[in-house]
Write an enzyme that holds these catalytic residues in place. Sequence first.
Site, short mmCIF file in Angstrom:
data_model
loop_
_atom_site.label_atom_id
_atom_site.label_comp_id
_atom_site.label_asym_id
_atom_site.label_seq_id
_atom_site.Cartn_x
_atom_site.Cartn_y
_atom_site.Cartn_z
N TYR A 10 -48.35 -7.43 10.40
CA TYR A 10 -49.41 -7.82 9.65
C TYR A 10 -50.02 -9.22 10.10
O TYR A 10 -51.23 -9.07 10.30
CB TYR A 10 -49.05 -8.15 8.08
N ASN B 181 -58.93 1.75 4.68
CA ASN B 181 -58.75 0.28 5.66
C ASN B 181 -58.58 -0.94 5.03
O ASN B 181 -59.14 -0.99 3.92
CB ASN B 181 -59.97 0.05 6.59
N HIS C 140 -56.22 1.26 -0.10
CA HIS C 140 -54.82 0.86 0.40
C HIS C 140 -54.74 -0.72 0.51
O HIS C 140 -53.95 -1.21 1.21
CB HIS C 140 -54.42 1.51 1.65
N CYS D 230 -44.28 -17.59 -2.44
CA CYS D 230 -44.98 -17.67 -3.88
C CYS D 230 -44.55 -19.04 -4.44
O CYS D 230 -43.58 -19.57 -4.23
CB CYS D 230 -44.70 -16.56 -4.74
C1 BJW Z 1 -62.51 8.17 15.29
C2 BJW Z 1 -62.73 7.17 16.22
C3 BJW Z 1 -64.30 6.70 16.01
C4 BJW Z 1 -60.77 7.48 16.16
N1 BJW Z 1 -65.00 7.45 15.43
N2 BJW Z 1 -63.57 8.74 14.29
C5 BJW Z 1 -48.80 15.18 -0.76
C6 BJW Z 1 -48.79 15.75 0.06
C7 BJW Z 1 -47.87 15.37 1.16
C8 BJW Z 1 -47.62 13.86 1.04
C9 BJW Z 1 -47.78 13.17 -0.09
C10 BJW Z 1 -48.59 13.74 -0.82
N3 BJW Z 1 -48.63 12.91 -2.02
C11 BJW Z 1 -47.97 11.71 -1.58
C12 BJW Z 1 -47.50 11.82 -0.34
C13 BJW Z 1 -46.60 10.91 0.52
C14 BJW Z 1 -47.55 9.91 1.29
C15 BJW Z 1 -48.28 10.84 2.24
O1 BJW Z 1 -49.34 11.04 2.15
N4 BJW Z 1 -47.81 11.08 3.51
C16 BJW Z 1 -48.36 11.87 4.32
C17 BJW Z 1 -48.42 11.18 5.81
C18 BJW Z 1 -47.52 13.38 4.57
N5 BJW Z 1 -48.54 9.19 0.39
C19 BJW Z 1 -47.74 7.99 -0.23
O2 BJW Z 1 -46.83 7.68 -0.18
C20 BJW Z 1 -48.83 7.25 -1.35
N6 BJW Z 1 -48.38 6.95 -2.39
C21 BJW Z 1 -48.32 8.14 -3.32
O3 BJW Z 1 -48.72 8.96 -3.04
O4 BJW Z 1 -47.34 7.48 -4.41
C22 BJW Z 1 -47.19 8.32 -5.36
C23 BJW Z 1 -46.24 7.86 -6.17
C24 BJW Z 1 -46.13 8.36 -7.60
C25 BJW Z 1 -45.16 8.15 -8.53
C26 BJW Z 1 -44.52 6.70 -8.18
C27 BJW Z 1 -44.79 6.06 -6.87
C28 BJW Z 1 -45.49 6.64 -6.04
C29 BJW Z 1 -49.36 5.93 -0.37
C30 BJW Z 1 -49.89 6.19 0.92
C31 BJW Z 1 -50.23 4.50 1.47
C32 BJW Z 1 -50.86 4.81 2.94
N7 BJW Z 1 -50.65 3.26 3.53
C33 BJW Z 1 -50.98 3.17 4.73
C34 BJW Z 1 -50.72 1.65 5.13
C35 BJW Z 1 -51.58 0.86 4.52
C36 BJW Z 1 -51.51 -0.74 5.02
C37 BJW Z 1 -51.83 -1.08 6.28
O5 BJW Z 1 -52.92 -0.82 6.80
O6 BJW Z 1 -50.75 -1.55 6.82
O7 BJW Z 1 -52.56 3.40 5.15
S1 BJW Z 1 -50.36 4.16 6.07
C38 BJW Z 1 -51.88 4.38 7.04
O8 BJW Z 1 -52.43 5.82 6.86
C39 BJW Z 1 -52.91 3.37 6.40
C40 BJW Z 1 -54.09 4.19 6.41
O9 BJW Z 1 -55.00 3.85 5.35
C41 BJW Z 1 -53.73 5.62 6.42
C42 BJW Z 1 -54.63 6.71 6.70
O10 BJW Z 1 -54.62 6.77 8.11
P1 BJW Z 1 -56.34 6.88 8.82
O11 BJW Z 1 -57.11 5.97 8.42
O12 BJW Z 1 -56.64 8.43 8.50
O13 BJW Z 1 -56.03 6.48 10.38
P2 BJW Z 1 -55.59 7.41 11.48
O14 BJW Z 1 -55.07 6.86 12.66
O15 BJW Z 1 -54.53 8.64 10.91
O16 BJW Z 1 -56.76 8.57 11.83
C43 BJW Z 1 -57.78 8.04 12.47
C44 BJW Z 1 -58.83 8.71 12.75
O17 BJW Z 1 -60.08 8.27 13.32
C45 BJW Z 1 -58.45 10.11 13.80
O18 BJW Z 1 -58.59 11.41 13.10
C46 BJW Z 1 -59.31 9.85 15.16
O19 BJW Z 1 -59.61 11.09 15.58
C47 BJW Z 1 -60.48 9.07 14.40
N8 BJW Z 1 -61.18 8.10 15.38
N9 BJW Z 1 -61.89 6.88 16.81
C48 BJW Z 1 -64.61 8.10 14.68
N10 BJW Z 1 -64.48 5.85 17.19
ZN ZN Z 2 -44.00 -15.24 -7.50
#
Ligand code: BJW
Ligand code: ZN
Length: 243
Positions: free
Chosen positions: A64, A99, A116, A143
């Site tokens: 980070y 983001n 997020h 903290c």
């Molecule tokens: C361009 C470009 C240009 C490039 N112009 N385009 C249902 C189904 C399946 C799984 C799950 C579900 N529900 C929950 C889950 C599990 C999980 C999940 O979704 N997993 C999947 C991967 C399968 N989700 C979770 O765990 C979430 N929590 C949850 O659901 O809790 C429920 C719960 C219930 C009860 C108790 C407890 C919990 C939480 C998800 C958190 C995601 N966190 C992250 C890290 C954030 C912090 C950090 O930044 O460090 O978020 S992971 C990462 O992925 C980050 C992003 O925000 C997120 C999305 O990624 P993004 O932005 O789409 O990036 P990329 O790299 O994937 O894509 C980039 C795109 O840009 C590409 O398409 C390129 O082509 C394009 N591109 N240049 C235009 N110039």
């Molecule tokens: Zn504390």
Amino acid sequence: MNRIIERLRAAARVVVFTGAGISAESGIPTFRDAQTGVWARFSPEELASPEGFRRDPTKVWEWYRWRRELVDRAVPNAGHYAITELQRQIPNTVVITQNVDGLHQAAQSRDVIELHGSLQRACCPSCTRVRRWELADPFPPTCACGAMMRPDVVWFGERLPQATLERAFDASAECQVFFSVGTSNLVHPAASLPWVAARRGALVVIVNVSMEGQETGDNIERLTGPAGVVLPQLVKLAFPTPL
Ligand code: BJW
Ligand code: ZN
């Protein structure tokens, strides 16, 4: 393009939903791109999960810190500014971002919904205190209660803040045009926002350099290209500025 422009000009409410791709042209690596994405070198479980943090908090904090250094040097690009301009043209435009880089705010977008979390903050897993995190702070940040803090972001397996998520779902259900920009749309629950909008009759416009894995449908338009090129062109066409 014509359908998008017509719907945009008539729209009272718009949502712009963004992912890592919007910031790629500002020099911030995405997560899942095969060559340049962060996950090409590191595993998501290691770095973006509570288990990974428990296993090796210093490693996670170092990741980070590296990302915060990149973000502090980065500036918004033409894509971020086009979204700000769209918000000026249609004041009821809600920006929902996955983001954590703060670049929409740096481009003067208003009321950005950060699904997020934010790289600018740390929070305490022990007493839940949240505060700004600066690179100059003692590292890793501690903290006032004595516990090691963590980045104030949402990791895999963690719940998104309820009120934030509700605002995002409400805005998506109420808009007439929904832009999905630079996201692989794989991560839930964020990934369901476009379908909430589409089900309620909104036109969903996907802007991405690659349409691999992106949905198709009657309510979906796809604009292939970098967000920093496509969005300014679109906003200019829809709302030409008088000379
Ligand atoms: C361009 C470009 C240009 C490039 N112009 N385009 C249902 C189904 C399946 C799984 C799950 C579900 N529900 C929950 C889950 C599990 C999980 C999940 O979704 N997993 C999947 C991967 C399968 N989700 C979770 O765990 C979430 N929590 C949850 O659901 O809790 C429920 C719960 C219930 C009860 C108790 C407890 C919990 C939480 C998800 C958190 C995601 N966190 C992250 C890290 C954030 C912090 C950090 O930044 O460090 O978020 S992971 C990462 O992925 C980050 C992003 O925000 C997120 C999305 O990624 P993004 O932005 O789409 O990036 P990329 O790299 O994937 O894509 C980039 C795109 O840009 C590409 O398409 C390129 O082509 C394009 N591109 N240049 C235009 N110039
Ligand atoms: Zn504390």
